[in-house]
Design a protein around this motif. Structure first.
Motif, short mmCIF file in Angstrom:
data_model
loop_
_atom_site.label_atom_id
_atom_site.label_comp_id
_atom_site.label_asym_id
_atom_site.label_seq_id
_atom_site.Cartn_x
_atom_site.Cartn_y
_atom_site.Cartn_z
N ILE A 1 19.09 -18.51 20.67
CA ILE A 1 20.29 -17.36 21.11
C ILE A 1 20.72 -16.80 20.01
N LEU A 2 20.70 -17.61 18.67
CA LEU A 2 21.43 -17.24 17.45
C LEU A 2 20.38 -15.95 17.00
N LEU A 3 18.89 -16.39 17.09
CA LEU A 3 18.14 -15.55 16.33
C LEU A 3 18.01 -14.30 17.19
N LEU A 4 18.17 -14.42 18.57
CA LEU A 4 18.04 -13.13 19.56
C LEU A 4 19.01 -12.21 19.28
N MET A 5 20.27 -13.07 19.01
CA MET A 5 21.67 -11.96 18.63
C MET A 5 21.36 -11.38 17.32
N LEU A 6 20.76 -11.96 16.33
CA LEU A 6 20.60 -11.44 14.81
C LEU A 6 19.66 -10.21 15.14
N HIS A 7 18.71 -10.69 15.67
CA HIS A 7 17.56 -9.37 16.09
C HIS A 7 18.11 -8.03 16.65
N ILE A 8 18.97 -8.42 17.62
CA ILE A 8 19.51 -7.24 18.16
C ILE A 8 20.43 -6.64 17.38
N ALA A 9 21.44 -7.47 16.75
CA ALA A 9 22.63 -6.74 15.67
C ALA A 9 21.76 -6.14 14.61
N VAL A 10 20.74 -6.62 14.10
CA VAL A 10 20.20 -6.14 12.62
C VAL A 10 19.45 -4.68 13.38
N LEU A 11 18.81 -4.70 14.28
CA LEU A 11 17.88 -3.70 14.40
C LEU A 11 18.88 -2.49 15.08
N SER A 12 19.90 -3.01 15.72
CA SER A 12 20.87 -1.76 16.16
C SER A 12 21.65 -1.29 15.01
N THR A 13 21.91 -2.02 14.02
CA THR A 13 22.56 -1.58 12.44
C THR A 13 21.46 -0.44 12.08
N PHE A 14 20.33 -0.97 11.94
CA PHE A 14 19.08 -0.03 11.43
C PHE A 14 19.18 1.31 12.34
N ALA A 15 19.23 1.15 13.70
CA ALA A 15 19.08 2.36 14.43
C ALA A 15 20.11 3.06 14.14
N ILE A 16 21.28 2.68 14.13
CA ILE A 16 22.66 3.66 13.77
C ILE A 16 22.32 4.49 12.44
N LYS A 17 22.05 3.55 11.40
CA LYS A 17 21.57 4.41 10.28
C LYS A 17 20.60 5.23 10.26
N ILE B 1 8.02 8.24 10.71
CA ILE B 1 7.38 7.75 11.94
C ILE B 1 6.65 6.34 11.67
N ILE B 2 6.02 6.29 10.41
CA ILE B 2 5.41 4.72 10.24
C ILE B 2 6.57 3.75 9.81
N TYR B 3 7.49 4.53 9.13
CA TYR B 3 8.69 3.56 8.67
C TYR B 3 9.32 3.19 9.87
N THR B 4 9.59 3.90 10.75
CA THR B 4 10.63 3.56 11.91
C THR B 4 9.64 2.43 12.67
N LEU B 5 8.50 2.62 12.81
CA LEU B 5 7.85 1.57 13.59
C LEU B 5 7.58 0.40 12.88
N PHE B 6 7.29 0.25 11.55
CA PHE B 6 7.09 -0.86 10.80
C PHE B 6 8.25 -1.57 10.66
N VAL B 7 9.31 -1.05 10.52
CA VAL B 7 10.74 -1.56 10.10
C VAL B 7 11.27 -2.29 11.66
N SER B 8 10.88 -1.43 12.42
CA SER B 8 11.45 -2.10 13.80
C SER B 8 10.57 -3.45 14.37
N ASN B 9 9.38 -3.29 13.97
CA ASN B 9 8.48 -4.33 14.21
C ASN B 9 9.04 -5.82 13.11
N LYS C 1 17.03 4.49 1.19
CA LYS C 1 17.70 5.91 1.85
C LYS C 1 16.26 5.99 3.02
N THR C 2 16.85 6.49 4.19
CA THR C 2 15.88 6.79 5.50
C THR C 2 15.23 7.95 5.12
N PRO C 3 13.90 7.94 5.49
CA PRO C 3 13.03 9.10 5.02
C PRO C 3 13.37 10.28 5.87
#
Length: 429
Positions: free
Chosen positions: A292-308, A333-341, A416-418
């Motif tokens: 559960i901890l890893l899942l929550m961290l995954h969601i939190a960090v992914l959301s933080t990057f998405a907001i950025k 495009i490639i940056y967003t895909l790769f970082v998401s993964n 910085k985001t491309p």
């Protein structure tokens, strides 16, 4: 010849070879090296049986008429891959005399490896050319050449992993064709061919569901590249439609079994095979709280990057972040895909050795878009490669891997985001 004249000649040659007309020769040279290396590995390094026999057993059960995924199993356990896996390995079974001619299978995977490598080279060349074109106004006349050669070095690094060669041609894991299909889709996305790209993306998911780690980034890109929600829905429908068509024989007979097993999100992993968490106790590794901890961290960090990323787009476009309806920057495009993964990988419940193929080829890319000094970039790559070549994994090797993961994640966050939109005219790969 005077020293100054030699230096002048070297610089001139350096600039000439950085020209786009030499890209094809550079890629061909790398592919020739890879071909010699992979076929030599197959010829002289013993094959190691891990999953191939189990794959063939699972395919045989399906070919004999079994459609209930709960009942389809091999020597390593039940089938946990979508229908595309069965179709692909059914073809491979035919080519390899019922699975007995493993050597032929290895040579087929050599071809697959080269196709995957070529696709990676095309992606890196496309991005390198784009970033080089943006340096045309630099006061340093060599800046464009430096950019090209920098990305060519990154391409060379993608050829040097011992573990990746092993995953492809000594193990024949389904991760290999899965990732080839994904990288093909990524290249198509970078060329703004969204619908065709979604076809290959969905085919990749049909072989192994780890590709879904790229899905959050892809969804954002579809929303940003489309004129309206309609185009996004069409692309998503393509992805879903392919899954329904490929899975139809199983969905029409035993739908619950197929969905539960082919996309087994609650799958239990064994501590003995983990590469990334060996410094934990068995109790901690298998605990529900850890999951559960890893899942929550995954969601939190992914959301933080998405907001950025969304905030960066709004700043660039004066408040608008989606439904831009203009060509997107291929680097973005490639940056967003790769970082998401990558975020999914960094907080993965476990990583097995073959899972390295999920993100190895993206590591140089992600590090190259950061501002880390070159020695630290290379050291980070070596840390990750080291961890995946220690067998069995140890607490130390897992700690090294997690430290390397942390460096990459922190560097990406501080970078910085491309730019969102495609800027200027560049040479295509």
């Amino acid at each position: 010849m005077p020293t100054q004249a030699v230096q002048s000649f070297d610089l001139k040659l350096y600039k000439i070879l950085a020209s786009s007309k030499w890209d094809s020769l550079f890629v061909l040279t790398l592919l020739t090296f890879e071909a010699l290396l992979t076929f030599t590995i197959v010829r002289f390094v013993p094959y190691t049986e891990i999953d191939w026999d189990a794959y063939m057993q699972e395919v045989s059960m399906w070919q004999e008429g079994e459609l209930d995924y709960v009942n389809i199993r091999g020597g390593t356990g039940p089938l946990v891959y979508p229908a595309g896996f069965l179709y692909l390995y059914g073809v491979l079974k035919w080519f390899t005399d019922g699975g007995d001619d493993v050597k032929t299978g290895q040579y087929l995977f050599c071809i697959l490896y080269l196709a995957n490598a070529a696709t990676i080279f095309f992606i890196y060349t496309l991005v390198g050319r784009y970033l080089s074109a943006l340096k045309s106004t630099s006061s340093n006349p060599l800046m464009q050449s430096h950019t090209i050669w920098s990305w060519r070095v990154a391409m060379v690094i993608t050829c040097l992993s011992k573990r990746i060669h092993s995953i492809f041609v000594l193990r024949l894991f389904n991760d290999a064709p899965c990732m080839y299909l994904f990288y093909t889709s990524a290249y198509l996305f970078a060329k703004s061919k969204w619908r065709v790209g979604c076809v290959f993306f969905s085919l990749a998911v049909s072989i192994k569901m780890n590709v879904l780690l790229f899905a959050p980034g892809l969804l954002l890109l579809l929303l940003q590249s489309s004129n309206s929600i309609v185009e996004t829905i069409i692309c998503l429908a393509i992805c879903a439609g392919i899954q329904l068509v490929l899975g139809a024989p199983f969905l029409l007979t035993y739908p619950i079994s197929y969905i539960r097993k082919a996309f087994e999100f609650d799958r239990i992993f064994f501590y003995e095979w983990t590469v990334n968490w060996k410094f934990l106790s068995v109790e901690m590794f298998t605990s529900k709280s850890m999951s559960i901890l890893l899942l929550m961290l995954h969601i939190a960090v992914l959301s933080t990057f998405a907001i950025k990323w969304i905030q960066s787009a709004k700043k660039e476009l004066g408040g608008k972040a989606i439904f831009v309806g203009q060509p997107l920057n291929p680097t973005y495009i490639i940056y967003t895909l790769f970082v998401s993964n990558y975020i999914g990988v960094a907080f993965a419940r476990t990583l097995h050795y073959q899972f390295y193929s999920w993100y190895f080829h993206s590591i140089p890319f992600m590090l190259w878009v950061t501002k880390l000094p070159i020695p630290l970039k290379l050291l980070t790559i070596l840390m990750v490669e080291y961890a995946f070549n220690v067998f069995p994994a140890t607490p130390f090797s897992s700690a090294i891997l997690q430290f390397g993961h942390g460096i990459i994640l922190l560097a990406l966050w501080c970078t910085k985001t491309p730019h969102l939109l495609h800027q200027g005219k560049v040479h295509s790969a």
